[in-house]
Design a protein around this motif. Structure first.
Motif, PDB file in Angstrom:
ATOM      1  N   ARG A   1       1.014   3.928  -3.086  1.00 19.78           N
ATOM      2  CA  ARG A   1       0.711   5.351  -2.890  1.00 19.78           C
ATOM      3  C   ARG A   1       1.881   6.227  -3.337  1.00 19.78           C
ATOM      4  O   ARG A   1       1.695   7.257  -3.959  1.00 19.78           O
ATOM      5  CB  ARG A   1       0.339   5.636  -1.445  1.00 19.78           C
ATOM      6  CG  ARG A   1      -1.132   5.350  -1.180  1.00 19.78           C
ATOM      7  CD  ARG A   1      -1.596   5.785   0.187  1.00 19.78           C
ATOM      8  NE  ARG A   1      -1.232   4.716   1.132  1.00 19.78           N
ATOM      9  CZ  ARG A   1      -0.410   4.869   2.161  1.00 19.78           C
ATOM     10  NH1 ARG A   1       0.126   6.027   2.413  1.00 19.78           N
ATOM     11  NH2 ARG A   1      -0.131   3.862   2.959  1.00 19.78           N
TER      12      ARG A   1
ATOM     13  N   ASP B   1       0.822  -1.197   0.000  1.00 14.20           N
ATOM     14  CA  ASP B   1       0.000   0.000   0.000  1.00 14.20           C
ATOM     15  C   ASP B   1       0.863   1.257   0.000  1.00 14.20           C
ATOM     16  O   ASP B   1       0.618   2.190  -0.759  1.00 14.20           O
ATOM     17  CB  ASP B   1      -0.939  -0.013   1.210  1.00 14.20           C
ATOM     18  CG  ASP B   1      -1.937   1.124   1.150  1.00 14.20           C
ATOM     19  OD1 ASP B   1      -2.599   1.261   0.096  1.00 14.20           O
ATOM     20  OD2 ASP B   1      -2.028   1.891   2.138  1.00 14.20           O
ATOM     21  N   SER B   2       1.898   1.288   0.837  1.00 12.07           N
ATOM     22  CA  SER B   2       2.747   2.483   0.878  1.00 12.07           C
ATOM     23  C   SER B   2       3.523   2.648  -0.426  1.00 12.07           C
ATOM     24  O   SER B   2       3.698   3.766  -0.908  1.00 12.07           O
ATOM     25  CB  SER B   2       3.708   2.432   2.069  1.00 12.07           C
ATOM     26  OG  SER B   2       4.626   1.370   1.926  1.00 12.07           O
TER      27      SER B   2
END
Length: 161
Positions: free
Chosen positions: A86, A82-83
């Motif tokens: 993003r 997810d990081s």
């Protein structure tokens, strides 16, 4: 009267001939200027494309390095994915995702970090990785650019690091 007619005809023919040569000379000058302008435009487009591609490759190498290091250290982890996703989307929204392909891996070993736009291309990513692994010699740059995937609706490229 005949003499004035012949004089007038000679004058018109000299004028037409002179205009023909002046016009031809103007056309040549305009062609040269046009060709120089076209060459400059192509050169500028090449420079812009090259700079954009170099920037893209540096970014892709950085993202792949970050992801690979974290993946090797911590294994598959949704927080890492997810990081990383993003970060990818913030820096360059044109990058659809990363596909981590361990060397000599099976199809089940592929690991994806992707936005929703990459899902249809997972097979294409696998094909690119296989093309890169079968390449006889990698370029000195350290990355391999497989053939572009271009259809009427989709134009996509990949970089294998």
């Amino acid at each position: 009267m005949l003499l004035s007619f012949l004089g007038m005809a000679a004058l018109v023919s000299v004028f037409v001939t002179a205009m023909f040569f002046v016009d031809r000379n103007a056309i040549k000058k305009h062609e040269i200027a046009f060709n120089q302008q076209q060459a400059l435009q192509v050169f500028l487009a090449k420079q812009a494309l090259q700079a954009s591609l170099e920037e893209f490759v540096i970014y892709a190498q950085t993202m792949a390095g970050i992801f690979t290091d974290r993946y090797v250290e911590e294994g598959a982890n949704p927080a890492i994915e997810d990081s990383t996703l993003r970060l990818m989307e913030d820096i360059d929204p044109d990058i659809l995702g990363l596909v981590f392909v361990p060397y000599n891996s099976q199809a089940t070993d592929l690991h994806y970090i992707e936005n929703q736009n990459l899902s249809p291309f997972s097979g294409l990513a696998r094909s690119w990785a296989e093309d890169a692994s079968s390449a006889t010699a990698w370029p000195e740059s350290g990355f391999f650019i497989p053939d572009f995937h271009v259809t009427e609706d989709i134009q996509i490229m990949g970089v294998v690091l």
